[in-house]
Write a protein that holds these residues in place. Sequence first.
Motif, PDB file in Angstrom:
ATOM      1  N   ILE A 126       0.842  -1.199   0.000  1.00  0.00           N
ATOM      2  CA  ILE A 126       0.000   0.000   0.000  1.00  0.00           C
ATOM      3  C   ILE A 126       0.876   1.247   0.000  1.00  0.00           C
ATOM      4  N   ILE A 130       0.724   4.161  -2.781  1.00  0.00           N
ATOM      5  CA  ILE A 130       0.427   5.560  -2.485  1.00  0.00           C
ATOM      6  C   ILE A 130       1.396   6.463  -3.250  1.00  0.00           C
ATOM      7  N   ILE A 169      -1.242  -0.731  11.494  1.00  0.00           N
ATOM      8  CA  ILE A 169      -2.105  -1.880  11.182  1.00  0.00           C
ATOM      9  C   ILE A 169      -1.365  -3.218  11.179  1.00  0.00           C
TER      10      ILE A 169
ATOM     11  N   VAL B 102     -12.058  11.142   3.780  1.00  0.00           N
ATOM     12  CA  VAL B 102     -10.893  10.956   2.918  1.00  0.00           C
ATOM     13  C   VAL B 102     -11.239  11.311   1.479  1.00  0.00           C
ATOM     14  N   PHE B 105     -11.621  15.130   0.613  1.00  0.00           N
ATOM     15  CA  PHE B 105     -10.368  15.840   0.404  1.00  0.00           C
ATOM     16  C   PHE B 105      -9.747  15.456  -0.934  1.00  0.00           C
ATOM     17  N   PRO B 126      -5.347   3.289  -2.619  1.00  0.00           N
ATOM     18  CA  PRO B 126      -4.296   2.943  -1.669  1.00  0.00           C
ATOM     19  C   PRO B 126      -4.478   3.616  -0.315  1.00  0.00           C
ATOM     20  N   LEU B 127      -5.015   4.858  -0.317  1.00  0.00           N
ATOM     21  CA  LEU B 127      -5.141   5.568   0.956  1.00  0.00           C
ATOM     22  C   LEU B 127      -6.228   4.969   1.832  1.00  0.00           C
ATOM     23  N   ILE B 129      -7.424   1.741   1.764  1.00  0.00           N
ATOM     24  CA  ILE B 129      -7.347   0.303   2.089  1.00  0.00           C
ATOM     25  C   ILE B 129      -7.091   0.046   3.572  1.00  0.00           C
ATOM     26  N   PRO B 130      -6.129   0.757   4.220  1.00  0.00           N
ATOM     27  CA  PRO B 130      -5.915   0.480   5.642  1.00  0.00           C
ATOM     28  C   PRO B 130      -7.175   0.642   6.485  1.00  0.00           C
ATOM     29  N   GLN B 131      -7.912   1.749   6.250  1.00  0.00           N
ATOM     30  CA  GLN B 131      -9.122   1.962   7.049  1.00  0.00           C
ATOM     31  C   GLN B 131     -10.183   0.919   6.740  1.00  0.00           C
ATOM     32  N   LEU B 134      -9.363  -2.276   8.516  1.00  0.00           N
ATOM     33  CA  LEU B 134      -9.714  -2.220   9.938  1.00  0.00           C
ATOM     34  C   LEU B 134     -11.217  -2.350  10.123  1.00  0.00           C
ATOM     35  N   ARG B 137     -12.428  -5.919   9.630  1.00  0.00           N
ATOM     36  CA  ARG B 137     -12.084  -6.803  10.740  1.00  0.00           C
ATOM     37  C   ARG B 137     -12.934  -6.490  11.962  1.00  0.00           C
ATOM     38  N   THR B 153      -9.170  -0.206  18.559  1.00  0.00           N
ATOM     39  CA  THR B 153      -9.173  -0.037  17.106  1.00  0.00           C
ATOM     40  C   THR B 153     -10.198   1.006  16.690  1.00  0.00           C
ATOM     41  N   LEU B 156      -8.689   4.239  17.283  1.00  0.00           N
ATOM     42  CA  LEU B 156      -7.687   4.516  16.248  1.00  0.00           C
ATOM     43  C   LEU B 156      -8.355   5.093  15.007  1.00  0.00           C
ATOM     44  N   LEU B 160      -7.831   8.735  13.347  1.00  0.00           N
ATOM     45  CA  LEU B 160      -7.478   8.937  11.940  1.00  0.00           C
ATOM     46  C   LEU B 160      -8.406   9.947  11.290  1.00  0.00           C
ATOM     47  N   LEU B 163      -7.501  13.330  12.302  1.00  0.00           N
ATOM     48  CA  LEU B 163      -6.284  13.722  11.590  1.00  0.00           C
ATOM     49  C   LEU B 163      -6.612  14.208  10.188  1.00  0.00           C
ATOM     50  N   VAL B 164      -7.527  13.486   9.516  1.00  0.00           N
ATOM     51  CA  VAL B 164      -7.890  13.884   8.148  1.00  0.00           C
ATOM     52  C   VAL B 164      -8.536  15.263   8.152  1.00  0.00           C
ATOM     53  N   LEU B 167      -5.799  17.880   8.661  1.00  0.00           N
ATOM     54  CA  LEU B 167      -4.995  18.076   7.455  1.00  0.00           C
ATOM     55  C   LEU B 167      -5.779  18.820   6.396  1.00  0.00           C
TER      56      LEU B 167
END
Lengths: 229, 178
Positions: A126, A130, A169, B102, B105, B126-127, B129-131, B134, B137, B153, B156, B160, B163-164, B167
Motif C-alpha cells: 500500500i 500511495i 495496522i 478521505v 479531500f 491505496p489511501l 485500504i488500511p481503514q 480495519l 475486521r 481499534t 484509532l 485517523l 487527523l484527516v 490536514l
Amino acid sequence: MYKSWWKIASVLLLLYTFVGGFLMDVPRLPALGETIRNLYFHVCMWFAMMILFTISLVNSIRYLRTFKLKYDIAARHYATVGVVMGVLGYATGAIWMSYTWGDPNNPTFESFSSIAREPKLIGAAIALLIYFAYMVLRDSINDMDKRARISSVYNIFAYAMLFPSIWIIPRILPSLHPGQTGNPALDMQDIDNRMRLVFYPAVIGWTLLGVWITTLKIRFTLLKEKHLM
Amino acid sequence: MAMNEPEAKVWNGLFWVIQLFICINAVAKSFMQESRGRMLYFYSIASPADFVLSKLLFNTVLMLLMSLLSLLLFTLFLGNPIQKAAPFIGLVLLGGWSLSLVFSFLAAIAARAQQNAAIMAVLGFPLIIPQLLLLMRLSNAAFAPLLTIPANTVLLLVALDLLVIMLAVILFPFLWKD
C-alpha cells in the motif's frame, strides 16, 4: 549538497557492510541460520525508504511555505528513490522469506497465497501504491506551479495516511513477520550486539547512497529546467 | 438473486466494497459539479477553512444517509446475518464518516487537477485500504456472538478521522488559491 565527504563515507560504510556483513560472526538461530545476514540489507532498505519519504515530506512542506520550484523537484525525486528502495526491500525480503517461511515440502507456488496474505507485505505494498499514485497525479497536470502545489498537498496527506498502513495496522493483525511488538532492529534486547556493529553503519550507508542518487537526479532536473526557473 | 443469502463473511466483504463505491460516486461530484463562477463566489464570501469544513460536513451527512440506505437494502435483499445490530450500525456510521472525509479531500485535489473521477480512484484506493481493512475486521465481530469489538481499534479509526479533518483544514487553502 555538493560536498564530497559524505559520499566517501557512504562508499566506505557500504564496503564495511559487505565485508563485515558476510565475514563477521553472527548468532546462529534455528530456522534462520546464516540468512540472518540479510538483516544488513533487507531491513536497511526499509529504513532508507522511510527516511527518504520523510525527506520528501519535508521538501513538500518547504515548497508550500516558500513556493520555490526546486523544493518540489526535490520532493519528487526523493519519493522516486524511496520507491526504488522499497522495491529492493521487497526483493531482499522475498529471498529471505523463501528460506525461512517457505514450506520445503511444497512448491513455492502453493504456499504463496498464505505468505502473500501477510499484513506487513500488504502494508508495504500500500505504501508503494500511495507513492505511485503521487507520481500519476504529478504527471497528469501540465501547468508547473499548479502541479507543484497540488502534488505537494497530496504528498503531505499521503504521508499521514502512510503511517497507519505501515506502522500501526501490521502490528494489530496477526503476523509471521518479526516486529510485532515494537521495532526489533532498534530494541535493545532483540538484536545481538555483534550484529549491531554492522547494522547501524549499514543503515547509514544505504541511506546516504539513496540521498546521493537523489541529489544527482535533482541536479540533472535543475539543469534541464534551468530556463524555467 | 444471484447469490441468495450469502454467509456472514461474504456479506460483510460485499457490504464494505459496495460502501467504497457508493462513497466514490457520491462524494466525487461534490467538488467537480461546482462551476468556476460559483467557486469564485464562494471564494469571495468564505474563508477556505470554513468552506472545506462545510464541504466535509455536507459529505458526511450525505454518506451517513447513503450508508443507512445501503444497510437497509442489504438486509432486505441479502438477508440479515448480523448478530449484534447496534454495534454494527455504529461501525457502519463510523465507516461512512471515514470514507467520506478521505474522499472529500481527494475530490478537492482531483477537481483542482481538472481530472475526471478516474484519478480519484487511483489516488483514493491505496489511501483507503488500511481503514477499510480495519473496518472489515472490526465488523466481523458483529457477526459472531462471542467476539467483542476492540475499543482501541475504534479509537484509532476516530483518531485517523480527526487527523484527516485537521490536514484538510491546513492544506485546503493551498488548493484553493489560484
